[in-house]
Design a protein around this motif. Sequence first.
Motif, PDB file in Angstrom:
ATOM      1  N   ALA A 140      32.350  51.683  27.303  1.00 27.63           N
ATOM      2  CA  ALA A 140      31.175  50.891  27.685  1.00 27.63           C
ATOM      3  C   ALA A 140      30.871  51.032  29.171  1.00 27.63           C
ATOM      4  O   ALA A 140      29.719  51.034  29.582  1.00 27.63           O
ATOM      5  N   LEU A 149      27.861  54.661  22.392  1.00 25.91           N
ATOM      6  CA  LEU A 149      28.623  53.459  22.055  1.00 25.91           C
ATOM      7  C   LEU A 149      28.510  53.095  20.582  1.00 25.91           C
ATOM      8  O   LEU A 149      29.262  52.254  20.090  1.00 25.91           O
ATOM      9  N   GLN A 150      27.572  53.737  19.870  1.00 29.51           N
ATOM     10  CA  GLN A 150      27.353  53.374  18.479  1.00 29.51           C
ATOM     11  C   GLN A 150      28.535  53.726  17.589  1.00 29.51           C
ATOM     12  O   GLN A 150      28.726  53.127  16.529  1.00 29.51           O
ATOM     13  N   THR A 156      24.252  46.194  17.000  1.00 28.15           N
ATOM     14  CA  THR A 156      23.247  46.545  18.006  1.00 28.15           C
ATOM     15  C   THR A 156      23.302  45.633  19.224  1.00 28.15           C
ATOM     16  O   THR A 156      23.281  46.100  20.364  1.00 28.15           O
ATOM     17  N   THR A 159      26.472  46.196  21.304  1.00 24.74           N
ATOM     18  CA  THR A 159      26.422  47.524  21.931  1.00 24.74           C
ATOM     19  C   THR A 159      25.517  47.518  23.152  1.00 24.74           C
ATOM     20  O   THR A 159      25.893  48.013  24.221  1.00 24.74           O
TER      21      THR A 159
END
Length: 249
Positions: A140, A149-150, A156, A159
């Motif tokens: 991150a 980052l998914q 969502t 993230t």
Amino acid sequence: MFDSISIPTILVSYVALLFSLSVHEASHASMAYWLEDDTAARLGRMTLNPLAHMDLLGTFIFPILGMATGFPFIGWAKPVPVDPRKLTRRFTQRVGYAFVASAGPLSNLIQALIFLGIMFLVVKAVVPVPDMEFRVFARALLAAKVESLQVLQLGTTATLFLALLGRLVLINLGLALFNLLPMGPLDGAGILRGFLPWRWLPKFDRVQPWMGGILIVLALTGLLGYVLGPVFGLLFYGIELIARLVLHF
């Protein structure tokens, strides 16, 4: 050049930059006001509203181009006006101005620490497996794109929030280090000037008009990275040690 543009990354990075610059400039104005110079306050600069601080080139064109092309960008806002003659006489004029100059970089360092702490809390809250916490934190903080980052499959909202926090930490550290360079018109020059011996001031003032041009050359040639890189490396090493301690990895 524009094939790998990531709209989510640009939006997250730009929001982080606007907020960081706004706090930086508002801190200059607030310190000046505390030292009895209300010039910036009367002009509406003692605010977190980014519209009050935006500069067309420094806060819009250059940063957006940099984020879109991957070229290391330097963002800046309109300088906060300070009238040294109005500063409190509790300090000498130049020391008072040094305090005003130091408020901006100090605010960026404080922001970086605050958002780093929030990152630790968020990672511990959203990562179900303890031994994954440090890896999620590192990704991150250092991810080049939000999309990377998914793979963590955190949802969502989590993230985007982690991506925003990572950008806030990095951008604030970058702004602090950059502005602490003792080269006019950066804050570092004003800070250093406040504490130099009087006999050194004439020479210092003579070279400062050249510093802006040298700074541009360093930025465009990439040499600025070699100047700030070792300091960034030390900071990241410290952040990694703290992260491993806090996240028990």
